[in-house]
Design an enzyme around this catalytic site. Structure first.
Site, PDB file in Angstrom:
ATOM      1  N   LYS A  39      -9.132  -4.449  72.452  1.00  0.00           N
ATOM      2  CA  LYS A  39      -9.655  -3.391  73.311  1.00  0.00           C
ATOM      3  C   LYS A  39      -8.747  -3.136  74.503  1.00  0.00           C
ATOM      4  CE  LYS A  39     -14.399  -4.364  71.948  1.00  0.00           C
ATOM      5  NZ  LYS A  39     -14.434  -3.356  70.954  1.00  0.00           N
ATOM      6  N   CYS A  40      -7.470  -3.127  74.271  1.00  0.00           N
ATOM      7  CA  CYS A  40      -6.452  -2.974  75.307  1.00  0.00           C
ATOM      8  C   CYS A  40      -5.700  -1.666  75.083  1.00  0.00           C
ATOM      9  CB  CYS A  40      -5.490  -4.166  75.224  1.00  0.00           C
ATOM     10  SG  CYS A  40      -4.073  -4.109  76.334  1.00  0.00           S
TER      11      CYS A  40
END
Length: 166
Positions: A39-40
């Site tokens: 989730k970057c």
């Protein structure tokens, strides 16, 4: 400087996603060790990492991913969720191992050893963010690349190619 409490970097054990212990010495060629997160903003680097694996894997190169949730909670899932995401979203075929810590007092021993390596600007120490890359060569030497440097950067590709011709 070598830490007398740490074995050579290629001999430091780590657990795969199933809990089975491995070391980097099981890989004959160069290994690109990367702390990954789902989730970057840099998560699209998975695509480039997989392309490197597909381009050079048959010649002995391996990408080895280590999920880490230390940077703004960007890898919150279970290892099963992480593996499903990596395979279904990015087609990852390279090994993605058990979640670890890369910084702080509970950092995994592999990362304690890797962080001694200076980057291209002469700076060692803490992992800056997700997708920091360490190219571990068969002789145990290490090259460090910061997160913003994409896996397909000519400098990284050049180091991989040079290692494969040694």
């Amino acid at each position: 400087m070598a830490d007398p409490d740490l074995p050579p970097v290629r001999d430091i054990p780590f657990a795969d996603a199933s809990g089975v212990e491995h070391t980097l010495s099981q890989f004959d060629g160069p290994v690109l060790v990367v702390n990954v997160a789902s989730k970057c903003g840099m998560t699209p680097q998975y695509e480039q990492l997989e392309q490197l694996q597909r381009s050079y894997g048959e010649r002995g190169f391996t990408v080895v991913g280590f999920p880490c949730n230390q940077f703004m909670g960007q890898e919150p899932g279970s290892i099963e969720q992480i593996l499903e995401y990596c395979v279904s979203t990015w087609g990852v075929t390279f090994p993605v191992n058990d979640k670890i810590k890369v910084n702080g007092p509970n950092a995994h021993p592999l990362y304690k050893a890797l962080k001694r390596t200076q980057d291209g600007h002469g700076k060692a120490g803490r992992v800056a963010w997700n997708f920091e890359k360490f190219l571990v060569l068969p002789d145990g030497s290490v090259k460090r690349f910061r997160p913003q440097q994409k896996p397909d950067d000519p400098e990284i590709v050049g180091e991989i190619e040079a290692a494969l011709t040694r």
